[in-house]
Design an enzyme around this catalytic site. Structure first.
Site, PDB file in Angstrom:
ATOM      1  CB  CYS A   1      -4.109   3.293  -2.230  1.00 21.19           C
ATOM      2  SG  CYS A   1      -5.280   4.642  -1.087  1.00 21.19           S
TER       3      CYS A   1
ATOM      4  CG  HIS B   1      -7.628   0.934  -0.942  1.00 22.89           C
ATOM      5  ND1 HIS B   1      -6.628   1.434  -0.163  1.00 22.89           N
ATOM      6  CD2 HIS B   1      -7.835  -0.416  -0.871  1.00 22.89           C
ATOM      7  CE1 HIS B   1      -6.472   0.193   0.766  1.00 22.89           C
ATOM      8  NE2 HIS B   1      -7.172  -0.834   0.014  1.00 22.89           N
TER       9      HIS B   1
ATOM     10  CE1 TYR C   1     -12.144   1.750   5.670  1.00 25.23           C
ATOM     11  CE2 TYR C   1     -10.925   3.308   6.882  1.00 25.23           C
ATOM     12  CZ  TYR C   1     -11.193   2.366   5.694  1.00 25.23           C
ATOM     13  OH  TYR C   1      -9.874   2.238   5.112  1.00 25.23           O
TER      14      TYR C   1
ATOM     15  CG  HIS D   1      -1.711   0.973   1.163  1.00 26.49           C
ATOM     16  ND1 HIS D   1      -1.532   2.408   1.628  1.00 26.49           N
ATOM     17  CD2 HIS D   1      -3.344   0.976   1.080  1.00 26.49           C
ATOM     18  CE1 HIS D   1      -2.726   2.907   1.490  1.00 26.49           C
ATOM     19  NE2 HIS D   1      -3.674   2.259   0.992  1.00 26.49           N
TER      20      HIS D   1
ATOM     21  CG  ASP E   1      -9.550   3.893   0.802  1.00 27.47           C
ATOM     22  OD1 ASP E   1      -9.940   3.352   1.636  1.00 27.47           O
ATOM     23  OD2 ASP E   1      -8.674   4.282   0.432  1.00 27.47           O
ATOM     24  CG  HIS E   2     -11.024   6.689   3.470  1.00 23.48           C
ATOM     25  ND1 HIS E   2     -10.150   7.408   3.646  1.00 23.48           N
ATOM     26  CD2 HIS E   2     -10.525   5.285   3.724  1.00 23.48           C
ATOM     27  CE1 HIS E   2      -8.924   6.842   4.074  1.00 23.48           C
ATOM     28  NE2 HIS E   2      -9.360   5.509   4.165  1.00 23.48           N
TER      29      HIS E   2
HETATM   30  C1  DNO Z   1      -6.733   3.608   5.141  1.00 24.17           C
HETATM   31  C2  DNO Z   1      -6.014   2.495   4.891  1.00 24.17           C
HETATM   32  C3  DNO Z   1      -4.883   2.005   5.518  1.00 24.17           C
HETATM   33  C4  DNO Z   1      -4.359   0.875   4.866  1.00 24.17           C
HETATM   34  C5  DNO Z   1      -2.885   0.316   5.256  1.00 24.17           C
HETATM   35  C6  DNO Z   1      -2.374  -0.543   4.580  1.00 24.17           C
HETATM   36  O1  DNO Z   1      -7.840   3.754   4.999  1.00 24.17           O
HETATM   37  O2  DNO Z   1      -5.952   2.500   3.183  1.00 24.17           O
HETATM   38  O3  DNO Z   1      -5.168   1.799   6.855  1.00 24.17           O
HETATM   39  O4  DNO Z   1      -5.157  -0.218   5.247  1.00 24.17           O
HETATM   40  O5  DNO Z   1      -2.206   1.536   5.419  1.00 24.17           O
HETATM   41  O6  DNO Z   1      -1.363  -1.424   5.024  1.00 24.17           O
END
Ligand code: DNO
Length: 391
Positions: free
Chosen positions: A271, A298, A363, A233, A345-346
């Site tokens: 991401c 993500h 989240y 990531h 993501d988020h």
């Molecule tokens: C945030 C996430 C991070 C991610 C870690 C991966 O929302 O993208 O917590 O899971 O950094 O290791």
């Protein structure tokens, strides 16, 4: 794409039932109750898997198996922790896991300065403001020579922000930055943060890279044996913090990592929000260039400022060309014949969740459901249009 959802396990206020209702098919989860560095026991993995599958969902992606600080800093018992990591990979492989997301950020996992930025449409977003971060680093944490890490203009803004902060503002800022965000590696106090920074202070970028490569050389063969894709990531935010190096921030960093240990299993979590927080990362070219080495994505959007600050925007409304990114990912899928797990993501905190204490920053249920629905719409439209143009 396999529509997936990050679930924080039985403690998560969002239930598996709700996730099914949102339309996701895959679960992305981790055994967060196992301390970083310890082996994930087979029994705990099996139990989590059974629970997920009892709702008709699948568990193919782990996010994250955290990498112990001593592996990152190459100190203490790092060899022992690498061997534990290898065993965790093996145990996950035996349970049908196909992808492990992890990161190599020193000291802090992802961080933000504001977890409840009020938006004009009443929702709340996460944001990162570089001058607020600098205000914390220089004036609250009082890291030695911290001001040298920031351009003059940011130092001045930071000072202005700091003098206008109440004690409550200062406490809140510290908490936002170091108390640990969902899925991160736990929390720091001011003291433990200072200690952690000291551990990395004299390491330098090259050594940190070497530690990452060394880790990969030892774990990738194990991952290959169990057909698990390791998906690193990116740093979030994608630049150094507290004067420490970060080595997974740009397309060039990702390229180096993949070149150093060439294996299909040594790949990336794309991401979009993290890489996209830098205008010099061209996300569409990254998808085209890294192709099959992207094992997980993500999908998230941001609005950038020129100084490195950013706010998390709606999934289709930021500086990232989400339609272009999705189109590029679908082309990779088409070529490789493999479906890519993705998660919204988020999401913004909205509706009644704004008034709840148990909602994890970034989240929320509704915000992510809205994001997933929007992304699903784009995926559907791009696929339909490409079929029509082929006919
Ligand atoms: C945030 C996430 C991070 C991610 C870690 C991966 O929302 O993208 O917590 O899971 O950094 O290791």
């Amino acid at each position: 794409m396999i529509e997936s959802w990050r679930w924080f396990g039985p403690e998560d206020p969002v239930t598996l039932e709700q996730i099914v209702e949102a339309g996701a098919k895959g679960i992305v989860t981790a055994l967060d109750h196992i301390p970083t560095g310890e082996i994930w026991p087979l029994t705990d993995i099996e139990e989590r898997k059974r629970k997920i599958e009892s709702y008709g969902l699948t568990w193919k992606v782990v996010e994250s198996v955290p990498v112990h600080t001593e592996i990152k800093s190459g100190s203490g018992h790092f060899k022992h922790y690498i061997s534990n990591y290898q065993q965790t990979i093996t145990n996950l492989g035996e349970n049908g896991i196909e992808c492990i997301c992890y990161n190599f950020m020193p000291v802090l996992d992802w961080t933000r300065t504001n977890l409840k930025l009020d938006l004009p449409n009443f929702s709340q977003a996460l944001s990162f403001d570089i001058s607020e971060f600098a205000a914390y680093d220089i004036f609250i944490l009082e890291r030695a020579n911290a001001s040298e890490s920031y351009p003059q203009e940011i130092q001045e803004k930071a000072q202005l922000k700091y003098v206008n902060m109440t004690e409550v503002d200062k406490e809140k800022l510290e908490k936002n930055i170091i108390a640990g965000l969902p899925g991160g590696e736990g929390s720091h106090t001011r003291e433990s943060l200072r200690k952690a920074i000291n551990l990395f202070k004299n390491l330098g970028e090259n050594k940190l890279r070497e530690h990452l490569y060394d880790f990969l050389k030892r774990i990738i063969p194990v991952a290959e044996k169990h057909s698990i894709n390791m998906a690193i990531h990116p740093d979030d935010p994608p630049f150094g913090l507290f004067g420490l190096p970060r080595v997974v921030s740009t397309a060039d960093d990702a390229e180096k990592i993949m070149r150093k240990v060439p294996s299909l299993c040594n790949g990336l979590t794309l991401c979009a929000g993290s890489f996209g927080a830098r205008s010099d990362n061209d996300l569409i070219s990254m998808v085209e260039n890294f192709g099959e080495k992207i094992h997980f994505t993500h999908l998230r959007n941001i609005r950038r400022k020129t100084d490195g600050s950013f706010t998390e925007s709606e999934h289709l409304a930021g500086d990232n060309d989400m339609v272009g990114i999705i189109k590029a990912i679908l082309e990779v899928e088409e070529k490789s014949g493999r479906e890519m797990p993705m998660r919204p993501d988020h999401g913004h905190t909205m509706g009644e969740e704004r008034h709840r204490e148990d909602v994890r920053p970034g989240y929320s249920y509704s915000g992510r459901m809205k994001g997933l629905a929007e992304l699903r719409g784009v995926i559907h439209a791009v696929k339909t249009l490409s079929k029509t143009s082929q006919a």
